[in-house]
Motif scaffolding. Sequence first.
Motif, PDB file in Angstrom:
ATOM      1  N   PRO A   1      36.682   4.482  16.536  1.00  0.00           N
ATOM      2  CA  PRO A   1      36.287   3.653  17.339  1.00  0.00           C
ATOM      3  C   PRO A   1      35.905   1.764  17.215  1.00  0.00           C
ATOM      4  O   PRO A   1      35.219   2.369  15.626  1.00  0.00           O
ATOM      5  N   ILE A   2      36.534   1.252  17.154  1.00  0.00           N
ATOM      6  CA  ILE A   2      35.985  -0.224  16.952  1.00  0.00           C
ATOM      7  C   ILE A   2      35.408  -0.813  17.800  1.00  0.00           C
ATOM      8  O   ILE A   2      35.477  -0.644  18.589  1.00  0.00           O
ATOM      9  N   GLY A   3      33.938  -1.238  17.659  1.00  0.00           N
ATOM     10  CA  GLY A   3      32.856  -1.344  18.152  1.00  0.00           C
ATOM     11  C   GLY A   3      32.190  -0.394  19.164  1.00  0.00           C
ATOM     12  O   GLY A   3      32.753   1.313  18.715  1.00  0.00           O
ATOM     13  N   THR A   4      31.344  -0.486  20.608  1.00  0.00           N
ATOM     14  CA  THR A   4      30.733   0.442  21.333  1.00  0.00           C
ATOM     15  C   THR A   4      31.624   0.444  22.124  1.00  0.00           C
ATOM     16  O   THR A   4      31.414   1.541  23.311  1.00  0.00           O
ATOM     17  N   MET A   5      32.057  -0.865  22.518  1.00  0.00           N
ATOM     18  CA  MET A   5      32.506  -1.302  24.143  1.00  0.00           C
ATOM     19  C   MET A   5      33.707  -0.598  25.345  1.00  0.00           C
ATOM     20  O   MET A   5      34.434  -0.271  23.895  1.00  0.00           O
ATOM     21  N   GLU A   6      33.800  -0.154  26.068  1.00  0.00           N
ATOM     22  CA  GLU A   6      35.260   0.177  26.562  1.00  0.00           C
ATOM     23  C   GLU A   6      35.380  -0.727  27.701  1.00  0.00           C
ATOM     24  O   GLU A   6      34.320  -1.731  28.105  1.00  0.00           O
ATOM     25  N   PHE A   7      36.540  -0.719  28.096  1.00  0.00           N
ATOM     26  CA  PHE A   7      36.830  -1.968  28.961  1.00  0.00           C
ATOM     27  C   PHE A   7      37.673  -1.424  29.906  1.00  0.00           C
ATOM     28  O   PHE A   7      38.664  -0.658  29.638  1.00  0.00           O
ATOM     29  N   GLU A   8      38.179  -2.871  30.774  1.00  0.00           N
ATOM     30  CA  GLU A   8      39.390  -2.205  31.819  1.00  0.00           C
ATOM     31  C   GLU A   8      40.519  -3.131  31.454  1.00  0.00           C
ATOM     32  O   GLU A   8      41.499  -2.618  31.789  1.00  0.00           O
ATOM     33  N   ASP A   9      40.715  -4.096  30.141  1.00  0.00           N
ATOM     34  CA  ASP A   9      41.485  -4.632  29.983  1.00  0.00           C
ATOM     35  C   ASP A   9      41.382  -5.539  29.323  1.00  0.00           C
ATOM     36  O   ASP A   9      40.670  -5.522  28.563  1.00  0.00           O
ATOM     37  N   VAL A  10      42.467  -5.650  28.181  1.00  0.00           N
ATOM     38  CA  VAL A  10      42.201  -6.436  26.836  1.00  0.00           C
ATOM     39  C   VAL A  10      43.898  -7.389  27.281  1.00  0.00           C
ATOM     40  O   VAL A  10      44.973  -7.026  27.450  1.00  0.00           O
ATOM     41  N   LEU A  11      43.995  -8.323  26.719  1.00  0.00           N
ATOM     42  CA  LEU A  11      44.845  -9.492  26.421  1.00  0.00           C
ATOM     43  C   LEU A  11      44.785 -10.471  25.651  1.00  0.00           C
ATOM     44  O   LEU A  11      43.296 -10.458  24.555  1.00  0.00           O
ATOM     45  N   PRO A  12      46.152 -10.882  24.628  1.00  0.00           N
ATOM     46  CA  PRO A  12      45.800 -11.457  23.257  1.00  0.00           C
ATOM     47  C   PRO A  12      45.843 -13.003  23.125  1.00  0.00           C
ATOM     48  O   PRO A  12      45.941 -13.548  24.681  1.00  0.00           O
ATOM     49  N   LEU A  13      45.495 -12.858  21.951  1.00  0.00           N
ATOM     50  CA  LEU A  13      45.155 -15.396  21.938  1.00  0.00           C
ATOM     51  C   LEU A  13      46.693 -14.864  21.021  1.00  0.00           C
ATOM     52  O   LEU A  13      46.048 -15.059  20.359  1.00  0.00           O
ATOM     53  N   ALA A  14      47.398 -15.509  21.630  1.00  0.00           N
ATOM     54  CA  ALA A  14      48.479 -16.043  20.283  1.00  0.00           C
ATOM     55  C   ALA A  14      47.766 -17.558  19.521  1.00  0.00           C
ATOM     56  O   ALA A  14      47.310 -17.857  19.254  1.00  0.00           O
ATOM     57  N   GLY A  15      48.077 -16.238  18.059  1.00  0.00           N
ATOM     58  CA  GLY A  15      47.657 -16.936  16.990  1.00  0.00           C
ATOM     59  C   GLY A  15      46.537 -16.935  16.373  1.00  0.00           C
ATOM     60  O   GLY A  15      45.334 -17.520  15.641  1.00  0.00           O
ATOM     61  N   GLU A  16      45.270 -16.239  17.564  1.00  0.00           N
ATOM     62  CA  GLU A  16      43.786 -16.150  16.614  1.00  0.00           C
ATOM     63  C   GLU A  16      43.584 -14.667  16.666  1.00  0.00           C
ATOM     64  O   GLU A  16      44.430 -13.356  17.029  1.00  0.00           O
ATOM     65  N   ASP A  17      42.751 -13.992  15.973  1.00  0.00           N
ATOM     66  CA  ASP A  17      42.133 -13.114  14.963  1.00  0.00           C
ATOM     67  C   ASP A  17      41.154 -13.152  16.108  1.00  0.00           C
ATOM     68  O   ASP A  17      40.103 -11.897  15.815  1.00  0.00           O
ATOM     69  N   LYS A  18      41.843 -12.657  17.662  1.00  0.00           N
ATOM     70  CA  LYS A  18      40.455 -12.735  18.980  1.00  0.00           C
ATOM     71  C   LYS A  18      41.415 -12.062  19.798  1.00  0.00           C
ATOM     72  O   LYS A  18      42.430 -12.395  19.743  1.00  0.00           O
ATOM     73  N   ILE A  19      40.399 -11.536  21.087  1.00  0.00           N
ATOM     74  CA  ILE A  19      40.895 -10.897  22.037  1.00  0.00           C
ATOM     75  C   ILE A  19      40.280 -11.274  23.219  1.00  0.00           C
ATOM     76  O   ILE A  19      39.310 -11.564  22.887  1.00  0.00           O
TER      77      ILE A  19
END
Length: 202
Positions: A107-125
């Motif tokens: 696991p990366i982190g402890t949180m669970e989510f409903e959904d995730v979306l990418p951010l083009a060109g970013e090292d984040k979501i």
Amino acid sequence: LLAYWLSDGIFCLSEGGDPQRYKLLDMEGNVLLRMKPGLMPLPSLYPTLGNDPFVFQNQETGKRGLMSLAGDMLLRDKYDGFSYFMKGAYAVGRDGKVRLVDVKDNPIGTMEFEDVLPLAGEDKILAEREDNEWIFLDNKGQRVGDKMFYALSDGTGDPVVESDYVNFTALLDSLHITPEGLGPFRLGMTAKACAAQTERKA
């Protein structure tokens, strides 16, 4: 014949037209990998992340996993959804929730989510927690910043984003609102003076 692009420089071809047997080839037609029967490679939605490893799906169960081009099964097919948005961080869906894992299924982190979306060109979501509340996450699963977003769209409709974060100073500056008035119009100006300012702008 069943064929489609897997990602940049690699395409998938069915063996003899059999929809249960696939092989991966490079642009010169060299076979890189023959899949086990019933396992189907899935096209990459984010080719800039590379094609090794890649996501595959068990055609009998519909579950997804992760495999290398060498044929090593890195994550077995146990997830309802599987995609990757950042190097080393994979978004996996199971039992109606999404979480982040690494290539060893840690696991990366402890949180669970409903959904995730990418951010083009970013090292984040962007990750949805609940009640359509979205936050930024880095590839360590840590929340980035304190901004909160609602009613987020994937680009297929409006609105693109609504936020409960408002920088009032920036908002007033963009509207040219000052304690003295609005733009060239000052408090206490007569109608004639306002008209004169409008004519100058024109």
